[in-house]
Design a protein around this motif. Sequence first.
Motif, PDB file in Angstrom:
ATOM      1  N   ARG A 148       0.715  -1.142  -0.068  1.00  0.00           N
ATOM      2  CA  ARG A 148       0.039  -0.118  -0.018  1.00  0.00           C
ATOM      3  C   ARG A 148       0.761   1.191   0.036  1.00  0.00           C
ATOM      4  NH1 ARG A 148      -5.270  -0.564   1.719  1.00  0.00           N
ATOM      5  NH2 ARG A 148      -5.486   1.700   2.495  1.00  0.00           N
ATOM      6  N   LEU A 149       0.608   2.242  -0.979  1.00  0.00           N
ATOM      7  CA  LEU A 149       0.907   3.372  -1.051  1.00  0.00           C
ATOM      8  C   LEU A 149       0.154   4.565  -0.767  1.00  0.00           C
ATOM      9  CD1 LEU A 149       3.914   5.202  -1.234  1.00  0.00           C
ATOM     10  CD2 LEU A 149       3.821   4.743  -3.667  1.00  0.00           C
ATOM     11  N   ALA A 150       0.214   5.598   0.300  1.00  0.00           N
ATOM     12  CA  ALA A 150      -0.905   6.475   0.477  1.00  0.00           C
ATOM     13  C   ALA A 150      -0.407   7.882  -0.264  1.00  0.00           C
ATOM     14  CB  ALA A 150      -0.745   6.752   1.875  1.00  0.00           C
ATOM     15  N   LEU A 151      -1.553   8.460  -0.493  1.00  0.00           N
ATOM     16  CA  LEU A 151      -1.204   9.369  -1.678  1.00  0.00           C
ATOM     17  C   LEU A 151      -0.356  10.686  -0.967  1.00  0.00           C
ATOM     18  CD1 LEU A 151      -2.274  10.945  -4.182  1.00  0.00           C
ATOM     19  CD2 LEU A 151      -4.366  11.880  -2.684  1.00  0.00           C
ATOM     20  N   HIS A 162      -0.795  -1.011  -4.217  1.00  0.00           N
ATOM     21  CA  HIS A 162      -2.062  -0.462  -4.208  1.00  0.00           C
ATOM     22  C   HIS A 162      -2.048   1.202  -3.973  1.00  0.00           C
ATOM     23  CE1 HIS A 162      -5.268  -3.700  -3.117  1.00  0.00           C
ATOM     24  NE2 HIS A 162      -5.005  -3.540  -4.334  1.00  0.00           N
ATOM     25  N   PHE A 163      -2.449   2.060  -5.048  1.00  0.00           N
ATOM     26  CA  PHE A 163      -2.615   3.452  -4.606  1.00  0.00           C
ATOM     27  C   PHE A 163      -3.727   3.726  -3.872  1.00  0.00           C
ATOM     28  CE2 PHE A 163      -0.426   2.358  -8.867  1.00  0.00           C
ATOM     29  CZ  PHE A 163       0.730   2.687  -8.390  1.00  0.00           C
ATOM     30  N   THR A 164      -3.273   4.169  -2.466  1.00  0.00           N
ATOM     31  CA  THR A 164      -4.336   4.248  -1.554  1.00  0.00           C
ATOM     32  C   THR A 164      -4.572   5.634  -1.017  1.00  0.00           C
ATOM     33  OG1 THR A 164      -2.996   3.827   0.295  1.00  0.00           O
ATOM     34  CG2 THR A 164      -4.058   2.019  -0.874  1.00  0.00           C
ATOM     35  N   PRO A 201      -2.147   4.798   4.588  1.00  0.00           N
ATOM     36  CA  PRO A 201      -1.206   3.871   4.573  1.00  0.00           C
ATOM     37  C   PRO A 201      -1.677   2.442   4.907  1.00  0.00           C
ATOM     38  CG  PRO A 201      -0.333   5.692   5.751  1.00  0.00           C
ATOM     39  CD  PRO A 201      -1.697   5.950   5.457  1.00  0.00           C
ATOM     40  N   ILE A 242      -5.357  16.153  -0.009  1.00  0.00           N
ATOM     41  CA  ILE A 242      -4.529  15.090   0.078  1.00  0.00           C
ATOM     42  C   ILE A 242      -5.075  14.523   1.589  1.00  0.00           C
ATOM     43  CG2 ILE A 242      -2.265  14.093   0.525  1.00  0.00           C
ATOM     44  CD1 ILE A 242      -1.122  15.755  -1.514  1.00  0.00           C
ATOM     45  N   TRP A 259      -4.466  10.913  -7.512  1.00  0.00           N
ATOM     46  CA  TRP A 259      -3.484   9.752  -7.829  1.00  0.00           C
ATOM     47  C   TRP A 259      -3.296   9.897  -9.485  1.00  0.00           C
ATOM     48  CZ3 TRP A 259       0.094   7.682  -5.739  1.00  0.00           C
ATOM     49  CH2 TRP A 259       0.237   7.160  -4.542  1.00  0.00           C
ATOM     50  N   VAL A 307      -9.888   3.669   0.957  1.00  0.00           N
ATOM     51  CA  VAL A 307     -10.364   4.214  -0.271  1.00  0.00           C
ATOM     52  C   VAL A 307      -8.708   3.998  -1.304  1.00  0.00           C
ATOM     53  CG1 VAL A 307     -10.957   6.130  -1.772  1.00  0.00           C
ATOM     54  CG2 VAL A 307     -11.804   5.751   0.729  1.00  0.00           C
ATOM     55  N   ARG A 308      -9.155   3.281  -2.180  1.00  0.00           N
ATOM     56  CA  ARG A 308      -7.842   3.316  -3.346  1.00  0.00           C
ATOM     57  C   ARG A 308      -8.001   3.001  -4.681  1.00  0.00           C
ATOM     58  NH1 ARG A 308      -8.019  -2.136  -4.752  1.00  0.00           N
ATOM     59  NH2 ARG A 308      -9.146  -3.516  -3.362  1.00  0.00           N
ATOM     60  N   LEU A 309      -7.416   2.954  -5.549  1.00  0.00           N
ATOM     61  CA  LEU A 309      -7.332   2.868  -7.021  1.00  0.00           C
ATOM     62  C   LEU A 309      -7.758   1.361  -7.105  1.00  0.00           C
ATOM     63  CD1 LEU A 309      -5.113   5.037  -8.946  1.00  0.00           C
ATOM     64  CD2 LEU A 309      -7.231   5.625  -8.333  1.00  0.00           C
ATOM     65  N   HIS A 352      -7.504  -2.295  -8.769  1.00  0.00           N
ATOM     66  CA  HIS A 352      -6.274  -3.147  -9.211  1.00  0.00           C
ATOM     67  C   HIS A 352      -6.701  -4.320  -9.964  1.00  0.00           C
ATOM     68  CE1 HIS A 352      -2.668  -5.617  -8.608  1.00  0.00           C
ATOM     69  NE2 HIS A 352      -2.093  -4.564  -8.346  1.00  0.00           N
TER      70      HIS A 352
END
Lengths: 349, 382
Positions: A98-101, A136-138, A141, B14, B36, B297-299, B301
């Motif tokens: 997971r990678l947070a904005l 995962h772009f979250t 975290p 953000i 994103w 909440v996430r993109l 996949h």
Amino acid sequence: MDFCRRHVKSDCEELLSRFRRTQSVRFEIFSGIWRDMKFASIFYGTMFHEKRPFARLVLDIASCYFLPPFSFQIRVGGLYLLHSLYHSQDTVPPEQIRLALKDWEEVKKFERDAVNAQHFDVVFILHQLMSCKAIHFTAMPTLIMFPKKRKVERSVLCEDFVERVARPQELINIDLLEELSNVHELYEKMKSSVTSQAESSSMNLTHKDLTSRLRGAVIDFHNWQQTKNGVDEEEVSGEGTSSQLESSKRAELLASIKSKAFGEAAEMCKSRRHRQVEVDHPVSEEESPHPSGRSRISKPSLRARTAENIHISGEVWKEALSRTTTSSLSTLESTAEEKPKKIKRFKWR
Amino acid sequence: MAASEQSSVPDTDIPDYEYIGVNTKPFRIGSVRDGWLTRLRPKDYSYQQEDKDTFEANFAEAMGISEETMAELRSVCSLDSLRCHAEDELPDTEVVPPDSTLKTLIQRKKRQDHKASLKVNKNRHDLYADELERLIVGRTPKTESDRIPEGEIILTINVYYPAVFEKFNYIRPHMTLLMTGSHNLTELRDAICCISDLQVCGEFSRTPDMAPDFLCKDHFKSAFFFFEGVFYNDMRFPECQDISITTINWAKSHNFPPFTQAKMEDTLLQDLKLKVGFPYLYCHQGDCEHLVIITDVRLVHKYDCLDKKLYPMLTHKHKVLTQKCAVCHLFIARWYTTSDQFAPSDPCLFCDKCFRMLHYDADGNKLGEFSAYPYVDRGALN
Ligand SMILES: [Zn+2]
Ligand SMILES: [Zn+2]
């Protein structure tokens, strides 16, 4: 899964400590330690229904080391750890990293540093994770569940991993000095407009040369650090396998990256000096590191107080501190009590 | 990753913590997507995975490194370098290695030895976790139009059951749903299964066939969500009432900050402004209240279920013990009888089949004296 959080963290930190002691950022060195510790076996024997939650937990824990406030070398280790764990898990499809904005900018900075220093293995592993869709772009975290998390104890930062080099320089950067100088000017003006007697000593609550004093203290600190930490520095910048030429080139490069904040402060001091000639008011402020040689930071540290301010009236400070990482300011709170001790031991004058 | 360099225009939306590890400050859900998509290149969030050779060729070119260096890099960074055992021996990954120095494994071994000594079978929750696991994996849509578009956001939503009838046991009973940002709140509402929606009111011993037509869900359609000072009312049907107005008026008369209203059916999840991790309210049937927490909440996949039709998707459901029929002890109880001369107890529970066989003749005429109430077991939704 929380029952094993502490143990997983401790295993990760053991691996990263060993990596740190090699003073290297090479993947080859990392994978050697990984194999030696048989780290892939951390997934073995997990019961079927626990496989996914466990993979989630392990990746979440490892992610922390890839981000500030950890040093560049530890962050490289964190990246390698994520890569290695991701490809060793036995969950199908795999759990994602997971990678947070809010952490994206830090990752980009990290990537730039790695590219500039020609650490191709670091960049390669990072790009490979992106390319094989491991991320995962979250928004945040970790998944967060209000009621559950409340009982979770505050995790303790491994201090050895934290880059202590540039903290004061980062905090007292050119923007902050500029801002401080402006605020100070304003304060002096207001003061003189309120009081008729310009020399009322009861009004002299602050140092008249606050900004330059603060800048001077940071420069002193930087110089002291350069000489005292001369050996420690090598830990981050030097690394085992490359040729001497390459490593010295890199040492230079990293040193220049690190002293950026200091460089700005030095530049600042020039322009400030001009103004001080023009404006010769009694100037001072309570934020001064210490008035009389003896440290006054013994109460809350500047950082602790700054963090507090950020919490209360966020925006103003956030802007002033935009050069520093506000996220690391808040996450570092747990070490705030221990760290000033180190600084305190050092005599500022 | 190297190419797309986004100058850092300070984005005010953000998401960040309000309390670390507990909940975020309020933000618009859709801003995660916007944030994103402006930072990533389309191929970063695409479902397509570039093949290894293309990736390596691009990498070598971008870094300006020779084929020789690339070859070295490839071998140094190969996945083989992570293998912790000899090439010809395959470890049993289902067994905890007994001689490990990893603290995690030492603990796992202890824990499993302890569990084995207790001789407890896998509990229901463990078994059920397996079931859902199978549901989630590898669903691809039949037609392209059913595919969730790349760059869509996925929300994880926990809906908790009212605590009143659950004994306290640390595991808060809840269901977990995955939904996309373009779902609206009514779709969330319809996905929440609560037995109070299935409750049937009235005595039906003379007309047992009528009972299912009187479900509460069809009868009392009003409901609302409450997020960040806004009541979202379900107004899809003419019988729907704005049940939030009582609260709003009360707040007004007591000098509370004003609440506002919106329509559930007009609100997309991505347009909501709320705190992730923070408990909000879902209220239906007048007074059945559930906590609702958006936990993630996430993109989207490539490994997500990409078939729109399978959303909202249930990924976790708390299971409760079911009450079985007093006669066959096999099926879940559907009828609750009192003053029943055929029953071994008063009151008594029967499955539909046993109930009808015992209480009616072949033509469906009621036999003897008893009162019968449709019964919905709490486990009926398992
Ligand atoms: Zn309900
Ligand atoms: Zn029966």
